[in-house]
Design a protein around this motif. Structure first.
Motif, PDB file in Angstrom:
ATOM      1  N   GLY A 130       0.812  -1.197   0.000  1.00  0.00           N
ATOM      2  CA  GLY A 130       0.000   0.000   0.000  1.00  0.00           C
ATOM      3  C   GLY A 130       0.856   1.262   0.000  1.00  0.00           C
ATOM      4  O   GLY A 130       2.075   1.269  -0.135  1.00  0.00           O
ATOM      5  N   GLY A 131       0.114   2.387   0.151  1.00  0.00           N
ATOM      6  CA  GLY A 131       0.777   3.687   0.174  1.00  0.00           C
ATOM      7  C   GLY A 131       0.911   4.282  -1.221  1.00  0.00           C
ATOM      8  O   GLY A 131       0.999   3.576  -2.225  1.00  0.00           O
ATOM      9  N   ASN A 132       0.832   5.589  -1.292  1.00  0.00           N
ATOM     10  CA  ASN A 132       1.055   6.314  -2.550  1.00  0.00           C
ATOM     11  C   ASN A 132       1.842   7.587  -2.228  1.00  0.00           C
ATOM     12  O   ASN A 132       1.312   8.460  -1.520  1.00  0.00           O
ATOM     13  CB  ASN A 132      -0.270   6.664  -3.230  1.00  0.00           C
ATOM     14  CG  ASN A 132      -0.020   7.221  -4.640  1.00  0.00           C
ATOM     15  OD1 ASN A 132       0.957   6.851  -5.266  1.00  0.00           O
ATOM     16  ND2 ASN A 132      -0.908   8.084  -5.091  1.00  0.00           N
ATOM     17  N   PRO A 133       3.026   7.705  -2.659  1.00  0.00           N
ATOM     18  CA  PRO A 133       3.696   6.669  -3.465  1.00  0.00           C
ATOM     19  C   PRO A 133       4.033   5.478  -2.617  1.00  0.00           C
ATOM     20  O   PRO A 133       3.924   5.510  -1.398  1.00  0.00           O
ATOM     21  CB  PRO A 133       4.945   7.393  -3.954  1.00  0.00           C
ATOM     22  CG  PRO A 133       5.251   8.370  -2.876  1.00  0.00           C
ATOM     23  CD  PRO A 133       3.930   8.841  -2.363  1.00  0.00           C
ATOM     24  N   LEU A 134       4.444   4.400  -3.284  1.00  0.00           N
ATOM     25  CA  LEU A 134       4.833   3.218  -2.542  1.00  0.00           C
ATOM     26  C   LEU A 134       5.983   3.553  -1.601  1.00  0.00           C
ATOM     27  O   LEU A 134       6.738   4.500  -1.809  1.00  0.00           O
ATOM     28  CB  LEU A 134       5.251   2.106  -3.509  1.00  0.00           C
ATOM     29  CG  LEU A 134       4.126   1.552  -4.406  1.00  0.00           C
ATOM     30  CD1 LEU A 134       4.689   0.543  -5.385  1.00  0.00           C
ATOM     31  CD2 LEU A 134       3.025   0.919  -3.553  1.00  0.00           C
ATOM     32  N   ALA A 135       6.126   2.764  -0.552  1.00  0.00           N
ATOM     33  CA  ALA A 135       7.105   3.052   0.490  1.00  0.00           C
ATOM     34  C   ALA A 135       8.520   2.941  -0.053  1.00  0.00           C
ATOM     35  O   ALA A 135       8.815   2.196  -0.989  1.00  0.00           O
ATOM     36  CB  ALA A 135       6.912   2.107   1.663  1.00  0.00           C
ATOM     37  N   THR A 136       9.439   3.672   0.579  1.00  0.00           N
ATOM     38  CA  THR A 136      10.886   3.546   0.339  1.00  0.00           C
ATOM     39  C   THR A 136      11.454   2.721   1.476  1.00  0.00           C
ATOM     40  O   THR A 136      11.329   3.088   2.660  1.00  0.00           O
ATOM     41  CB  THR A 136      11.550   4.927   0.295  1.00  0.00           C
ATOM     42  OG1 THR A 136      10.980   5.675  -0.769  1.00  0.00           O
ATOM     43  CG2 THR A 136      13.046   4.796   0.108  1.00  0.00           C
TER      44      THR A 136
END
Length: 1266
Positions: free
Chosen positions: A387-393
């Motif tokens: 999940g997350g936007n943007p995707l996690a680092t």
């Protein structure tokens, strides 16, 4: 055409029959008498030749357009005179500007008939149409056949400007597209030479290459159109040497192009509900591009746009919009279109705006805690966040230190994987994974701890004691490094395990353990060189490490890293041969020998090192080095070869061959190495060395075969030997190809001169090969070479290999001997002749080729080529002046050294322009000066150490004076001090003796004196003698210095008196016939002071307390208002009776008062020169010519002016008689007199007289030398 000899005549009869005969006989019929009386027979001779003067047949004449020039046609030896016809091409010319001249030809005595030469001159003014036109001169004569005319032709090459250039390949107003290939062609027709065409783009040159065909020039420029070509100006220029200015034509291009790209600028991330500003900009376009927007798939209608001009050409369009971020979107896509409507081309750019959301917590996969990993294995651990936007680092850390990982991204998740090559540091290490994006304020993380097995890294062996002694116990201890689990230790001897004693195990690094093992030993000689190894093994990993120790052993020396058996050195360079031997014990003695013998001088050794400071050829040989210790010895042999430079040892002086024969040159060489490739033959300026020569080599001799050499090949061929060692050596072989003699006709030896009764010397110099022979003749009569006659003597000598000289001595010259003497030089190839003319001695010819050899800040070195010397030893006079002003006079310098061809003029000013000229003179006269064409500027910088030499002399003389005075003072003081000391000592001793005599018994006093007075007496005597000697030396030194100073004063007084009363004037005598001197004649003043007086005549010239002038003045040469080619130096009597006893020198003429005033002139460099002014033109009164004598020069009498006041001004430096006081001109006055006027004094040309003084009507002649 019938060819006639010189003695033949063509006779034409009345029936048209042409017959041949001699010039003395007319042949027309069988009856000779009838033929001579027949009036119908015409006697004629055809012309012998036809030529266009100074033009070779069929040559090309280059002439400018409309420039007038002349052609002259000469037809020779025709009877009657020939008629000349001119043609242009094949058309006969009828010109107004034509002049024909007929002259009688010069024929020999054998020809009685007259013949005529005809010269026809035409004047032409060619135009461009005359280019390549042929002009023909034809001789027409009745004795010439009509079908074989006598002609000569030349061709004109008319130089004229080219035509106006024109451009093809593009038409004004035409449009082209970017990327289209364009070919522009510039042409220009006409012009001689053809036009040079150059292309320019916007004023900058872009292409010069052009081609010509006949009189057409063409320059083709091909390029690919781009944006910079829009509205670019392309100009073509045509010109040649006849063009006053380039001819020009130009075009302006129109290029259409679409924008290369469009770019969108604005934020790339936003949250839901944010307004995002965006800008779209196109690249330059022609015509301007239109911008269209599309946001989330929908067109935007209300976008604003503006267009500006681009500096690269075309226009740039910019458009702005604002986009709103809606919910339920991960991203917002914006598209911008740039359209060029005329070209129907579209460029698109896309911009994406991401919508931000936080990710889920990370999860670690790939390793479970408690699992053992072996060191050296690869373990991969991954971390996943969804999940997350943007995707996690995702970021990995090892013990809080960031490490690299490999990230994989899918639509809904991101993973980061680390690959671990496990080692000891990974045991109990903590790995952490962090996940974050723009929506998270604190990163999310997960951790894991590893458990790693690792083997020991190394083992260490310790020896106790450090030095092993025979029959004494020792122990070897082995310690391992940290290991997980602990390591097992073991001992090995030469690969065989031996038992040992295990010690305790303790904690080590990185969570491991350290182990130790001990091995007891009994030291025996057999253990020397035995290797013991300690091994540590991790049984869980089955991995081990080990270390070994070698016990010490005694052995004889062994050489390590032996060099090659053959060593190469270079002669003259150092050579070091270094060896190394090891042994136990390590004390080794080295011995060097050469060829079995002790080393010679120049070879030094330092243990295993042999050092040869400077190699010689004799150093080559076999060297042996022997190493010895207590256990034995070892020897090594090395063969040394010495290389030395190649040298040429032998060459012939010259090789002489006949024309057309091959010449073989050779040179013998020596060197090591030596082969054919190390010898090269060279010849400067011989460009055909490879084609015309062949080189070979055998027996250390290089041969050069020169194929069929010619006269032009004469010269030196250099044999160059160079094998890469040292410098190359060169020796030359002179190749001589036989050729006929060539005589030197230089002016210096082409004439000779001698007086009647003397011996004349005529020289003939020639070159030739083989040896030449000289023959002298006079008016056809040969002069013998071998025997010496009373009249002639011939001497022949060889100057060099091909140069010879013959000298003809004509003894007791008589007037009949003057004239030409023919010198004929012969050898087996041919002969040459010249005439050497003998004349009476005369003035020399003017030198030539005055050139500058060197220039400094205060001097100029000149050289020249001497002319004919007139039969006497010549001298030269150099004159110079400042180039800046023409009115300034000259300064003169005489060069009297024999055979001088160069001279350094010194004392010049720094950074000043000078004009130089030169003339030659001898006892009979002088030549003219060369024109004032040589101008030189002295250097503007002086050397750093430059100073006047006079300063050294002054400082030296001053130093000597001060030193002598100081020495006198010091010696005087020391002598007086010693004298006073001597007096005090004597007084003291006498005083002591008197006291003793008064106070003691007389007997006791006598005994004391006898016993103790010896020492004081000796001291008194010694001091007295020493003091007396020093006083005498002091007196002698004082007398010596006083005497020397007195003599110096007397010499200086004598020198000043003689220098002020006498001067040496070296008058260059004029011709022996008129005894005149030119107005430019100068006198050099001898630097020695000589007295020319007899008896007490000098008493008439007392100085009366006057002093010499502090300065002298240079009289400049000026242009006089009347001519003065030559003048006599004359004496004019004065009305004084007191000078009858005046005797200057051997010229004791019966003249009551002779006055010749000559002023010394000082020029830079310390030379004295004299200037003369022309005498007045007087019509009556006695005049006396000065007869020249080489031994004595008349002393210049005083200058007297009766019109001046009788009181003598101070510091005049004049010489006058004490009994007849008259005023004398001050020394700074230089007067040049014109002829006297009737009613007033002559106006001076250059004067510093007080203008208030008056001048007498009659003044004595002043012989100022200018």
């Amino acid at each position: 055409m019938t060819m006639l000899s010189d003695n033949e005549t063509v006779v034409t009869s009345n029936n048209g029959k042409v017959v041949r005969g001699s010039n003395e006989t007319v042949i027309g019929s069988n009856n000779e008498t009838e033929a001579r009386t027949n009036d119908d027979i015409i006697v004629g001779a055809p012309p012998s030749s036809i030529e266009i003067v100074d033009r070779a047949p069929n040559s090309k004449i280059e002439i400018r357009e409309n420039e007038e020039f002349q052609l002259e046609c000469l037809v020779k030896n025709a009877k009657p005179a020939a008629r000349i016809v001119w043609y242009r091409g094949n058309v006969e010319l009828k010109l107004d500007k034509r002049v024909d001249t007929t002259t009688e030809a010069e024929t020999g005595r054998e020809h009685k008939a007259k013949r005529y030469n005809v010269l026809s001159r035409i004047t032409l003014q060619p135009t461009a149409e005359d280019d390549y036109a042929d002009y023909t001169c034809e001789a027409r004569h009745e004795a010439l056949p009509s079908d074989m005319p006598m002609r000569v032709t030349v061709q004109l090459s008319v130089l004229y400007p080219p035509g106006v250039p024109y451009i093809e390949g593009y038409t004004e107003g035409e449009t082209i597209r970017r990327g289209q290939t364009v070919e522009l062609v510039c042409r220009s027709r006409g012009g001689n030479p053809p036009a040079q065409l150059i292309w320019y783009k916007n004023g900058e040159q872009i292409r010069m290459a052009y081609r010509t065909a006949g009189r057409l020039s063409e320059n083709v420029y091909t390029f690919t159109a781009d944006a910079s070509d829009n509205k670019a100006h392309y100009r073509c220029e045509a010109s040649n040497v006849m063009s006053p200015a380039p001819l020009k034509t130009e075009i302006e291009l129109t290029v259409l192009f679409a924008p290369a790209q469009v770019s969108i600028s604005g934020p790339t991330e936003a949250r839901v509900g944010d307004s995002v500003p965006l800008t779209c900009t196109t690249a330059n376009s022609n015509p301007p591009a239109e911008v269209k927007w599309m946001v989330a798939g929908r067109h935007v209608r209300n976008a604003t746009s503006r267009t500006v001009v681009s500096p690269e050409g075309g226009w740039v369009t910019t458009s702005n919009i604002t986009a709103m971020v809606g919910p339920n979107r991960r991203s917002l896509v914006v598209i911008c279109h740039g359209l060029n409507m005329q070209l129907t081309e579209n460029v698109v750019s896309t911009h994406t705006i991401n919508v931000l959301y936080p990710p889920s917590p990370p999860i670690i996969h790939g390793y479970s805690e408690g699992v053992n990993l072996a060191a050296g294995t690869v373990q991969k651990i991954s971390c996943i966040s969804s999940g997350g936007n943007p995707l996690a680092t995702i970021t990995w850390y090892k013990n809080d230190k960031k490490i690299n990982s490999v990230t994989k991204v899918t639509d809904r998740s991101v993973s980061a994987e680390v690959t671990i090559l496990t080692n000891v540091t990974d045991n109990e290490a903590r790995y952490k994974c962090e996940a974050s994006n723009s929506a998270t304020e604190i990163p999310l993380f997960e951790t894991v701890t590893l458990d790693v097995y690792f083997p020991p890294d190394h083992v260490v062996i310790r020896k106790d004691p450090l030095e092993l002694v025979n029959n004494k116990p020792a122990t070897l201890t082995c310690d391992s490094s940290s290991s997980n689990p602990e390591a097992r230790l073991s001992w090995w001897r030469e690969g065989i395990p031996v038992p040992g004693v295990m010690n305790v195990t303790r904690a080590g690094l990185h969570g491991g353990k350290v182990s130790s093992i001990v091995l007891p030993l009994n030291i025996t000689p057999e253990l020397n060189g035995i290797v013991y190894t300690c091994q540590a093994i991790n049984e869980a990993l089955q991995r081990s490490v080990h270390d070994a120790i070698t016990l010490e052993v005694l052995y004889k020396p062994i050489f390590e890293e032996l060099p090659s058996e053959t060593q190469i050195g270079v002669e003259g360079k150092p050579l070091v041969m270094s060896l190394k031997a090891t042994g136990n014990p390590s004390s080794i003695v080295y011995t060097w020998t050469k060829d079995g013998s002790v080393l010679g001088k120049g070879l030094t050794t330092d243990g295993p090192v042999l050092n040869i400071t400077r190699l010689k050829r004799e150093d080559a040989g076999v060297y042996m080095c022997e190493a010895v210790n207590s256990e034995g010895s070892t020897a090594v042999k090395i063969n040394l070869t010495v290389h030395y430079s190649a040298t040429v040892t032998e060459v012939p002086e010259f090789i002489m061959v006949s024309p057309g024969d091959d010449a073989q040159l050779y040179c013998v060489v020596e060197g090591n190495p030596m082969s054919e490739k190390y010898v090269v033959w060279k010849r400067e300026g011989f460009s055909e060395m490879d084609e015309r020569t062949q080189q070979s080599f055998r027996n250390n001799t290089s041969y050069l075969m020169v194929k069929q050499p010619t006269r032009e090949d004469n010269g030196l061929f250099d044999c160059v030997a160079n094998n890469g060692i040292g410098n190359e050596t060169v020796k030359s072989v002179h190749l001589i190809v036989k050729y006929k003699p060539e005589i030197d006709t230089s002016p210096k030896i082409s004439k000779a001169a001698s007086n009647t009764g003397d011996t004349a010397r005529l020289m003939c110099r020639a070159t030739g090969a083989p040896t030449v022979r000289f023959t002298w003749s006079r008016e056809g009569a040969s002069i013998p070479n071998n025997n010496k006659t009373e009249k002639y003597f011939v001497d022949i000598k060889q100057v060099d290999l091909v140069t010879y000289e013959s000298v003809l001595l004509v003894q007791h010259v008589r007037p009949a001997d003057y004239g030409g003497y023919e010198c004929v030089v012969r050898n087996e190839i041919g002969f040459a002749t010249t005439t050497v003319r003998l004349d009476v001695t005369s003035a020399p010819d003017t030198p030539s080729s005055l050139t500058v050899q060197n220039v400094t800040h205060d001097s100029v070195t000149l050289s020249w080529v001497p002319g004919f010397d007139g039969g006497m030893e010549p001298s030269y006079r150099i004159r110079y002046r400042h180039s800046a002003t023409l009115s300034e006079g000259y300064t003169y310098v005489d060069v009297v050294a024999p055979n001088a061809t160069s001279y350094t003029v010194s004392g010049l000013s720094m950074a000043t322009d000078y004009t130089f000229s030169i003339m030659s003179f001898n006892k009979l006269g002088s030549s003219k000066y060369l024109p004032d064409l040589l101008q030189v500027k002295t250097s503007s910088e002086a050397p750093p150490s430059f100073h006047s030499p006079s300063q050294d002399v002054d400082s030296l003389s001053g130093g000597e004076g001060r030193m002598s005075g100081l020495v006198i003072v010091v010696v005087t003081v020391v002598g007086m001090a010693l004298l006073m000391l001597n007096v005090l000592l004597v007084g003291c001793c006498l005083h002591r003796r008197a006291n003793k005599r008064l106070t003691g018994d007389r007997t006791q006093i006598i005994s004391n004196i006898l016993s103790k007075a010896d020492t004081p007496r000796l001291i008194i005597i010694g001091v007295a003698v020493t003091g007396t000697l020093l006083v005498l030396i002091n007196v002698a030194l004082v007398i010596c210095f006083i005497y020397r100073k007195r003599n110096r004063r007397l010499k200086e007084a004598t020198s000043e008196q003689s220098s002020s009363k006498s001067a040496t004037i070296e008058m260059y005598a004029p011709s022996s016939y008129n005894e005149t001197v030119t107005g430019e004649t100068l006198s050099s003043v001898s630097e020695k002071s000589e007295s020319y007086s007899n008896g007490d005549s000098n008493q008439e010239y007392l100085e009366d307390g006057t002093k010499a002038a502090a300065s002298t003045y240079l009289i400049d040469q000026v242009e006089y208002p009347y001519p003065y080619p030559t003048y006599e130096m004359q004496h004019q009597p004065k009305h004084h009776e007191e000078v009858d006893n005046l005797n200057r020198n051997t010229y004791n003429h019966t003249v009551e008062d002779c006055k010749l005033s000559t002023l010394p002139l000082r020029v830079p460099g310390g030379k004295l020169h004299y200037g003369t002014l022309p005498p007045p033109h007087q019509t009556d009164g006695p005049y006396y010519n000065i007869s020249p004598d080489a031994r004595y020069i008349p002393y210049p009498p005083q200058m007297e002016f009766s019109h001046l006041p009788t009181q003598q001004p101070p510091n005049t430096g004049s010489l006058r008689r004490p009994q007849h006081r008259v005023a004398v001109v001050p020394p700074d006055v230089t007067v040049s007199h014109n002829p006297p006027l009737q009613n007033g004094p002559p106006p001076p040309l250059l004067s510093t007289f007080n203008p208030s003084l008056s001048y007498p009507l009659a003044m004595e002649t002043e012989g100022h030398l200018v």
